[in-house]
Motif scaffolding. Structure first.
Motif, PDB file in Angstrom:
ATOM      1  N   PHE A 152       0.846  -1.185   0.000  1.00 24.45           N
ATOM      2  CA  PHE A 152       0.000   0.000   0.000  1.00 24.45           C
ATOM      3  C   PHE A 152       0.883   1.236   0.000  1.00 24.45           C
ATOM      4  O   PHE A 152       2.076   1.150   0.279  1.00 24.45           O
ATOM      5  CB  PHE A 152      -0.953   0.016   1.203  1.00 24.45           C
ATOM      6  CG  PHE A 152      -0.257  -0.154   2.519  1.00 24.45           C
ATOM      7  CD1 PHE A 152      -0.059  -1.409   3.037  1.00 24.45           C
ATOM      8  CD2 PHE A 152       0.195   0.935   3.231  1.00 24.45           C
ATOM      9  CE1 PHE A 152       0.596  -1.579   4.248  1.00 24.45           C
ATOM     10  CE2 PHE A 152       0.843   0.775   4.441  1.00 24.45           C
ATOM     11  CZ  PHE A 152       1.042  -0.493   4.943  1.00 24.45           C
ATOM     12  N   ALA A 153       0.265   2.345  -0.339  1.00 18.47           N
ATOM     13  CA  ALA A 153       0.999   3.597  -0.451  1.00 18.47           C
ATOM     14  C   ALA A 153       0.496   4.568   0.613  1.00 18.47           C
ATOM     15  O   ALA A 153      -0.671   4.559   0.981  1.00 18.47           O
ATOM     16  CB  ALA A 153       0.813   4.193  -1.840  1.00 18.47           C
ATOM     17  N   TYR A 154       1.419   5.374   1.094  1.00 21.17           N
ATOM     18  CA  TYR A 154       1.082   6.456   2.002  1.00 21.17           C
ATOM     19  C   TYR A 154       0.876   7.712   1.178  1.00 21.17           C
ATOM     20  O   TYR A 154       1.679   8.031   0.304  1.00 21.17           O
ATOM     21  CB  TYR A 154       2.202   6.689   3.019  1.00 21.17           C
ATOM     22  CG  TYR A 154       2.412   5.547   3.970  1.00 21.17           C
ATOM     23  CD1 TYR A 154       1.562   5.356   5.046  1.00 21.17           C
ATOM     24  CD2 TYR A 154       3.463   4.652   3.791  1.00 21.17           C
ATOM     25  CE1 TYR A 154       1.746   4.315   5.927  1.00 21.17           C
ATOM     26  CE2 TYR A 154       3.657   3.608   4.671  1.00 21.17           C
ATOM     27  CZ  TYR A 154       2.794   3.438   5.730  1.00 21.17           C
ATOM     28  OH  TYR A 154       2.973   2.411   6.594  1.00 21.17           O
ATOM     29  N   ALA A 155      -0.208   8.424   1.448  1.00 19.19           N
ATOM     30  CA  ALA A 155      -0.479   9.673   0.727  1.00 19.19           C
ATOM     31  C   ALA A 155       0.338  10.785   1.365  1.00 19.19           C
ATOM     32  O   ALA A 155       0.126  11.132   2.528  1.00 19.19           O
ATOM     33  CB  ALA A 155      -1.962   9.993   0.776  1.00 19.19           C
ATOM     34  N   LEU A 156       1.269  11.327   0.618  1.00 18.69           N
ATOM     35  CA  LEU A 156       2.099  12.436   1.071  1.00 18.69           C
ATOM     36  C   LEU A 156       1.868  13.621   0.139  1.00 18.69           C
ATOM     37  O   LEU A 156       1.379  13.458  -0.982  1.00 18.69           O
ATOM     38  CB  LEU A 156       3.568  12.030   1.062  1.00 18.69           C
ATOM     39  CG  LEU A 156       3.949  10.896   2.026  1.00 18.69           C
ATOM     40  CD1 LEU A 156       5.405  10.520   1.859  1.00 18.69           C
ATOM     41  CD2 LEU A 156       3.681  11.311   3.467  1.00 18.69           C
ATOM     42  N   PRO A 157       2.199  14.836   0.585  1.00 17.98           N
ATOM     43  CA  PRO A 157       1.949  16.023  -0.251  1.00 17.98           C
ATOM     44  C   PRO A 157       2.601  15.930  -1.637  1.00 17.98           C
ATOM     45  O   PRO A 157       2.048  16.415  -2.609  1.00 17.98           O
ATOM     46  CB  PRO A 157       2.558  17.166   0.561  1.00 17.98           C
ATOM     47  CG  PRO A 157       2.554  16.685   1.965  1.00 17.98           C
ATOM     48  CD  PRO A 157       2.723  15.194   1.897  1.00 17.98           C
TER      49      PRO A 157
END
Length: 174
Positions: free
Chosen positions: A116-121
């Motif tokens: 899974f991916a982490y949502a970062l700016p």
């Protein structure tokens, strides 16, 4: 005739259990990646074959006849638990700030589909961490105690296998 467990556990069983735990991590990564049943079955078959080959090599080297006493095994488990607890695992003693990251990784692996991916700016980022030690505890629910138990078992088995290098109890203790 003495009971089979009276003299301790065979060195071969300890070494195979240790290799088996590490093989389990490699099989679990396939499940976390979402690969099919055939890929996992192939990995299980390959791991079983590898463990059989290791077992044969241990038999040829004469390790198979050696036994590790229950007292030695209990001492190894106690030493492993003490080291891990003092290092912050389980949160019974002081745990420095890097355990927050480890706990987050363990929590995420236990709760969400992976990878899974982490949502970062600046955009999504995939999980990048040494995930091997988290795989089995994540499957077991992702608790601190599951991580502690998994790591203590691995370290205790490693200590027990290493105890075969020393002949006397005094040498093993040192």
């Amino acid at each position: 005739m003495p009971a089979p467990l009276a003299g301790g556990i065979s060195a071969r069983a300890v070494v195979l259990a240790l290799f088996g735990l590490f093989a389990l991590d490699n099989i679990l990564i396939l499940l976390f990646l979402g690969l099919g049943v055939l890929a996992v079955a192939a990995a299980v078959t390959l791991a079983g074959l590898l463990l059989w080959m290791i077992s044969r090599a241990l038999t040829a080297d004469g390790v198979v006849g050696r036994r590790i006493g229950w007292r030695t095994l209990a001492t190894c488990l106690g030493a492993a638990l003490l080291l891990l607890l003092l290092g912050g695992e389980g949160r019974f003693f002081y745990a420095n700030a890097d355990w927050q990251v480890r706990d987050a990784v363990l929590h995420d692996m236990a709760r969400y589909p992976w990878p899974f991916a982490y949502a970062l700016p600046d955009g999504p980022r995939l999980l990048r961490a040494p995930i091997g030690m988290y795989l089995l505890p994540a499957v077991l629910g992702g608790s601190d105690l599951a991580l502690l138990a998994s790591n203590a078992a691995r370290l205790a088995l490693l200590f027990a296998a290493g105890s075969l290098l020393f002949e006397t109890a005094r040498a093993r203790a040192i």
